[in-house]
Design a protein around this motif. Structure first.
Motif, PDB file in Angstrom:
ATOM      1  N   SER A  27      62.347  46.277  67.255  1.00 27.22           N
ATOM      2  CA  SER A  27      61.995  44.977  67.808  1.00 27.22           C
ATOM      3  C   SER A  27      62.690  43.850  67.043  1.00 27.22           C
ATOM      4  O   SER A  27      62.707  43.831  65.812  1.00 27.22           O
ATOM      5  N   LEU A  28      63.255  42.893  67.781  1.00 29.37           N
ATOM      6  CA  LEU A  28      63.844  41.719  67.132  1.00 29.37           C
ATOM      7  C   LEU A  28      62.768  40.892  66.433  1.00 29.37           C
ATOM      8  O   LEU A  28      63.025  40.290  65.390  1.00 29.37           O
ATOM      9  N   ALA A  29      61.573  40.884  66.996  1.00 26.53           N
ATOM     10  CA  ALA A  29      60.467  40.155  66.357  1.00 26.53           C
ATOM     11  C   ALA A  29      60.185  40.732  64.979  1.00 26.53           C
ATOM     12  O   ALA A  29      59.980  39.992  64.014  1.00 26.53           O
ATOM     13  N   ASP A  30      60.197  42.065  64.871  1.00 26.81           N
ATOM     14  CA  ASP A  30      59.985  42.715  63.571  1.00 26.81           C
ATOM     15  C   ASP A  30      61.112  42.376  62.604  1.00 26.81           C
ATOM     16  O   ASP A  30      60.888  42.138  61.416  1.00 26.81           O
ATOM     17  N   LEU A  31      62.344  42.333  63.132  1.00 33.73           N
ATOM     18  CA  LEU A  31      63.498  41.995  62.290  1.00 33.73           C
ATOM     19  C   LEU A  31      63.368  40.575  61.739  1.00 33.73           C
ATOM     20  O   LEU A  31      63.561  40.342  60.545  1.00 33.73           O
ATOM     21  N   ILE A  32      63.027  39.638  62.601  1.00 36.31           N
ATOM     22  CA  ILE A  32      62.869  38.237  62.182  1.00 36.31           C
ATOM     23  C   ILE A  32      61.734  38.101  61.185  1.00 36.31           C
ATOM     24  O   ILE A  32      61.877  37.428  60.157  1.00 36.31           O
ATOM     25  N   GLN A  33      60.621  38.762  61.450  1.00 31.11           N
ATOM     26  CA  GLN A  33      59.487  38.703  60.527  1.00 31.11           C
ATOM     27  C   GLN A  33      59.861  39.280  59.159  1.00 31.11           C
ATOM     28  O   GLN A  33      59.506  38.733  58.132  1.00 31.11           O
ATOM     29  N   GLY A  34      60.623  40.358  59.150  1.00 28.78           N
ATOM     30  CA  GLY A  34      61.060  40.950  57.892  1.00 28.78           C
ATOM     31  C   GLY A  34      61.958  40.025  57.094  1.00 28.78           C
ATOM     32  O   GLY A  34      61.842  39.900  55.883  1.00 28.78           O
ATOM     33  N   GLU A  35      62.873  39.307  57.810  1.00 24.40           N
ATOM     34  CA  GLU A  35      63.738  38.345  57.130  1.00 24.40           C
ATOM     35  C   GLU A  35      62.931  37.193  56.550  1.00 24.40           C
ATOM     36  O   GLU A  35      63.220  36.709  55.455  1.00 24.40           O
ATOM     37  N   ARG A  36      61.923  36.760  57.251  1.00 27.59           N
ATOM     38  CA  ARG A  36      61.082  35.662  56.761  1.00 27.59           C
ATOM     39  C   ARG A  36      60.301  36.090  55.513  1.00 27.59           C
ATOM     40  O   ARG A  36      60.124  35.309  54.587  1.00 27.59           O
ATOM     41  N   GLU A  37      59.819  37.333  55.519  1.00 27.36           N
ATOM     42  CA  GLU A  37      59.074  37.824  54.366  1.00 27.36           C
ATOM     43  C   GLU A  37      59.950  37.958  53.129  1.00 27.36           C
ATOM     44  O   GLU A  37      59.492  37.770  52.007  1.00 27.36           O
ATOM     45  N   GLU A  38      61.251  38.223  53.325  1.00 24.04           N
ATOM     46  CA  GLU A  38      62.172  38.334  52.209  1.00 24.04           C
ATOM     47  C   GLU A  38      62.394  36.984  51.526  1.00 24.04           C
ATOM     48  O   GLU A  38      62.711  36.930  50.349  1.00 24.04           O
ATOM     49  N   ARG A  39      62.228  35.919  52.240  1.00 25.78           N
ATOM     50  CA  ARG A  39      62.421  34.582  51.662  1.00 25.78           C
ATOM     51  C   ARG A  39      61.248  34.272  50.819  1.00 25.78           C
ATOM     52  O   ARG A  39      60.907  33.727  50.022  1.00 25.78           O
TER      53      ARG A  39
END
Length: 89
Positions: A77-89
């Motif tokens: 899921s792209l939503a999961d990808l975006i959420q993962g990138e946000r958590e890395e910040r």
């Protein structure tokens, strides 16, 4: 009593564009903010220099086929990808 009054500078004097509630001979302090007639209203609020910089730095958007190719690289899921990138910040 402080308030703003629009005026036009003519023949060496400021002429108010609307009725002014002052006594004859009353001394006031003026702050002059130029209104550019050629701007046409809303243009005064725009940061034209920034808009030009955006135009020169913008890229041609990818075609639909290019976008599909890019998106196919991501699994899940792209939503999961975006959420993962946000958590890395």
């Amino acid at each position: 009593m402080d308030h703003r009054i629009k005026a036009i500078f003519e023949n060496g004097a400021f002429r108010p564009e609307s009725q002014v509630q002052l006594k004859e001979g009353q001394r006031v302090t003026l702050q002059v903010d130029l209104i550019h007639a050629e701007s046409g209203g809303i243009d005064e609020l725009l940061d034209l220099e920034y808009m030009d910089r955006c135009r020169t730095q913008s890229q041609i958007p990818p075609s639909v086929d290019d976008a599909r190719t890019i998106l196919l690289k991501y699994q899940g899921s792209l939503a999961d990808l975006i959420q993962g990138e946000r958590e890395e910040r």
